[in-house]
Design an enzyme around this catalytic site. Sequence first.
Site, PDB file in Angstrom:
ATOM      1  N   GLY A 268       0.722  -1.397   0.140  1.00  0.00           N
ATOM      2  CA  GLY A 268       0.056  -0.075   0.032  1.00  0.00           C
ATOM      3  C   GLY A 268       0.822   1.431  -0.045  1.00  0.00           C
ATOM      4  N   GLU A 291       7.718  -9.356   2.365  1.00  0.00           N
ATOM      5  CA  GLU A 291       7.149 -10.338   1.468  1.00  0.00           C
ATOM      6  C   GLU A 291       7.101  -9.385  -0.106  1.00  0.00           C
ATOM      7  OE1 GLU A 291       3.134 -11.218   3.890  1.00  0.00           O
ATOM      8  OE2 GLU A 291       2.907  -9.798   2.215  1.00  0.00           O
TER       9      GLU A 291
HETATM   10  N1  COA Z   1     -13.036   1.722   9.515  1.00  0.00           N
HETATM   11  C1  COA Z   1     -13.589   1.682   8.156  1.00  0.00           C
HETATM   12  N2  COA Z   1     -12.759   1.964   6.927  1.00  0.00           N
HETATM   13  C2  COA Z   1     -11.684   2.548   7.119  1.00  0.00           C
HETATM   14  C3  COA Z   1     -10.965   2.577   8.051  1.00  0.00           C
HETATM   15  C4  COA Z   1     -11.796   2.167   9.289  1.00  0.00           C
HETATM   16  N3  COA Z   1     -11.290   2.360  10.618  1.00  0.00           N
HETATM   17  N4  COA Z   1      -9.753   2.882   7.987  1.00  0.00           N
HETATM   18  C5  COA Z   1      -9.600   2.968   6.780  1.00  0.00           C
HETATM   19  N5  COA Z   1     -10.794   2.592   6.062  1.00  0.00           N
HETATM   20  C6  COA Z   1     -11.078   2.630   4.637  1.00  0.00           C
HETATM   21  C7  COA Z   1     -10.679   3.907   3.912  1.00  0.00           C
HETATM   22  O1  COA Z   1     -11.255   4.851   4.112  1.00  0.00           O
HETATM   23  C8  COA Z   1     -10.466   3.234   2.600  1.00  0.00           C
HETATM   24  O2  COA Z   1     -11.668   3.077   1.908  1.00  0.00           O
HETATM   25  P1  COA Z   1     -11.860   3.165   0.313  1.00  0.00           P
HETATM   26  O3  COA Z   1     -11.240   2.101  -0.088  1.00  0.00           O
HETATM   27  O4  COA Z   1     -13.431   3.292   0.124  1.00  0.00           O
HETATM   28  O5  COA Z   1     -11.180   4.907   0.056  1.00  0.00           O
HETATM   29  C9  COA Z   1      -9.789   1.863   2.819  1.00  0.00           C
HETATM   30  O6  COA Z   1     -10.534   1.401   4.250  1.00  0.00           O
HETATM   31  C10 COA Z   1      -8.430   1.704   2.681  1.00  0.00           C
HETATM   32  O7  COA Z   1      -7.786   2.725   3.382  1.00  0.00           O
HETATM   33  P2  COA Z   1      -6.455   3.231   3.204  1.00  0.00           P
HETATM   34  O8  COA Z   1      -6.063   4.528   4.037  1.00  0.00           O
HETATM   35  O9  COA Z   1      -6.630   3.716   1.630  1.00  0.00           O
HETATM   36  O10 COA Z   1      -5.236   2.206   3.468  1.00  0.00           O
HETATM   37  P3  COA Z   1      -4.469   0.915   2.693  1.00  0.00           P
HETATM   38  O11 COA Z   1      -4.850   1.199   1.106  1.00  0.00           O
HETATM   39  O12 COA Z   1      -3.089   1.237   2.722  1.00  0.00           O
HETATM   40  O13 COA Z   1      -5.141  -0.243   3.220  1.00  0.00           O
HETATM   41  C11 COA Z   1      -5.372  -1.924   4.849  1.00  0.00           C
HETATM   42  C12 COA Z   1      -5.019  -0.454   4.509  1.00  0.00           C
HETATM   43  C13 COA Z   1      -5.344  -2.278   6.356  1.00  0.00           C
HETATM   44  C14 COA Z   1      -6.880  -2.334   4.197  1.00  0.00           C
HETATM   45  C15 COA Z   1      -4.460  -2.873   3.938  1.00  0.00           C
HETATM   46  O14 COA Z   1      -3.209  -2.265   4.592  1.00  0.00           O
HETATM   47  C16 COA Z   1      -4.617  -4.201   4.270  1.00  0.00           C
HETATM   48  O15 COA Z   1      -5.237  -4.906   3.578  1.00  0.00           O
HETATM   49  N6  COA Z   1      -3.600  -4.926   5.193  1.00  0.00           N
HETATM   50  C17 COA Z   1      -3.899  -6.082   5.767  1.00  0.00           C
HETATM   51  C18 COA Z   1      -2.964  -6.946   5.146  1.00  0.00           C
HETATM   52  C19 COA Z   1      -1.324  -6.644   5.392  1.00  0.00           C
HETATM   53  O16 COA Z   1      -0.932  -5.954   6.484  1.00  0.00           O
HETATM   54  N7  COA Z   1      -0.378  -6.985   4.658  1.00  0.00           N
HETATM   55  C20 COA Z   1       0.860  -6.735   5.188  1.00  0.00           C
HETATM   56  C21 COA Z   1       1.707  -7.759   4.749  1.00  0.00           C
HETATM   57  S1  COA Z   1       2.196  -7.606   3.067  1.00  0.00           S
END
Ligand code: COA
Length: 503
Positions: A268, A291
């Site tokens: 991300g 990874e």
């Molecule tokens: N509650 C609800 N929605 C939330 C939120 C919360 N507390 N915090 C963020 N969001 C929403 C954002 O508004 C955004 O929504 P949209 O897609 O409608 O715009 C979406 O979640 C993604 O958030 P963003 O701030 O753009 O973060 P990101 O793209 O960096 O993704 C995770 C964050 C957590 C979803 C992502 O990192 C993930 O899937 N992590 C789990 C897997 C992982 O950590 N892998 C790492 C090893 S490679």
Amino acid sequence: MEQGYSRIKHKDLKDRVVSAEVAASWIQDGMTLGLSGFTRAGDVKALPYALVERAKGEPTFKVDVFTGASLGSDVDKIFAEAGILRKRLPFQADPTMRKKMNEGEFHFVDQHLSHTSEMLRANTMEQIDVAVIESVGITEDGQIIPTTSVGNSLIFAENAKEIIVEINLAQTEQLKGVHDLYSPEKQGDRQPIPLTKPEDSIGTEGILVNLDKIKGIIFTNQSDSPSNIVPPDEETKVMANHLIDFLKSEVEQGRLTKSLAPLQSGIGSVANAVFHGLLESDFENLKVYSEVLQDAVFDLIDAGKVDFASCCSITLSEPKMNEVFGNFERYKNQLILRPQEISNHPEIIRRLGLISINTALEMDLYGNVNSTHVRGTHMMNGIGGSGDFARNARLAIFVTKSIAKDGDISSIVPFVSHVDHTEHDVDVLVTEQGYADLRGLAPRQRVELIINNCAHPMYREQLMDYYQSALEKGGHTPHDLEKAFSWHSQYENEGTMRQLVKV
Ligand code: COA
């Protein structure tokens, strides 16, 4: 076509070339497929489309699809739209698939990425009927050379009854020699994994299996889907700076040197921005044991900041992809691509003492982290490797913006609505507001630190009010259980977590 045959060096395999349509006709209803692919890199690109076409005439046709992680080339989207999935694991990141999964159309198993191989090896879940592996070519001695990811390809090939290889002519042959394929023995019969430095090579350069299992070879000519990360913005840069301040203070206190410790970073834009921030820092001779390698790692290699990077997939934006794979010789000696069970192995993560940086959706007052479930129920992507790393790293760091949805959601909540990483596994929280170092702190010592350093100012008073009411109930980890999830239910009913709640 001729170029394709020249990539099959083993003479007995040249007559196994078939079309994707013929290969798809071998897949039977109810089978379990193990597809290569990890975070849009090295996924198979022809068979999935042929399979969806083939299933059109069979309304009840369903398969289980196991992969390394998320797929590119819209494969997860077309599978979900076609309704041919019975079960999917261990990770996905496609909006269409997410929607259908949350509607309960198929089963999704959200699995630690290092666990799939152990479960296949121990025969504790469905075994693979057909593995479909993207490859740059097959060597004289029959080794299948993977492409831009290794993911679960080795265990799928070992475990499968039959293998279909997709040789992708768009993937540079220079990738040969960059992979390190190592498969541990069964649990109970296992020796230590002999990897003590990120640059150690402990296996073979390709996947070596009984060649009778290779049922067909398909040619493709299509690049990986580029990553969709956005370049660092003001907020992610601020977050990166807080994290770098924390790392600097670790160096000042003599806990780390200027070359830190091997770094892991999640997927991300935030994770990419954090690595980008290292470009301007004083840190040097860095190593990465992660990874996925995103754009910023290659910028750090170019800048002479990163000496070596080990990973299980390379996922880049389009311009970076052209730059890196158009000039791969330049990077090859500084890279290794490994199976995900090795890149994410607890034994190695603990031995190397990684600094692990992953992204959270929400965090609570005591340091529990939710990375997967929106409002505790709706799956976003999956836990991915974040649990493999957080549980075992020297430093488990979680980053997130302090608010989401224009401030209607606070990412710091009284109680996370789903726990992926418990307070025991989380060391440092970082938002654009600052960082909270939780190491060695008891629950009651954590609360004010998290509120003051990480929560958005518009939510700080509300969080303190909740904590006061929790203190009235008492306990080692005080909570007012009737109010603990009221922020989430208010968001569901009123569209905001702000103020309306009288705590
Ligand atoms: N509650 C609800 N929605 C939330 C939120 C919360 N507390 N915090 C963020 N969001 C929403 C954002 O508004 C955004 O929504 P949209 O897609 O409608 O715009 C979406 O979640 C993604 O958030 P963003 O701030 O753009 O973060 P990101 O793209 O960096 O993704 C995770 C964050 C957590 C979803 C992502 O990192 C993930 O899937 N992590 C789990 C897997 C992982 O950590 N892998 C790492 C090893 S490679």
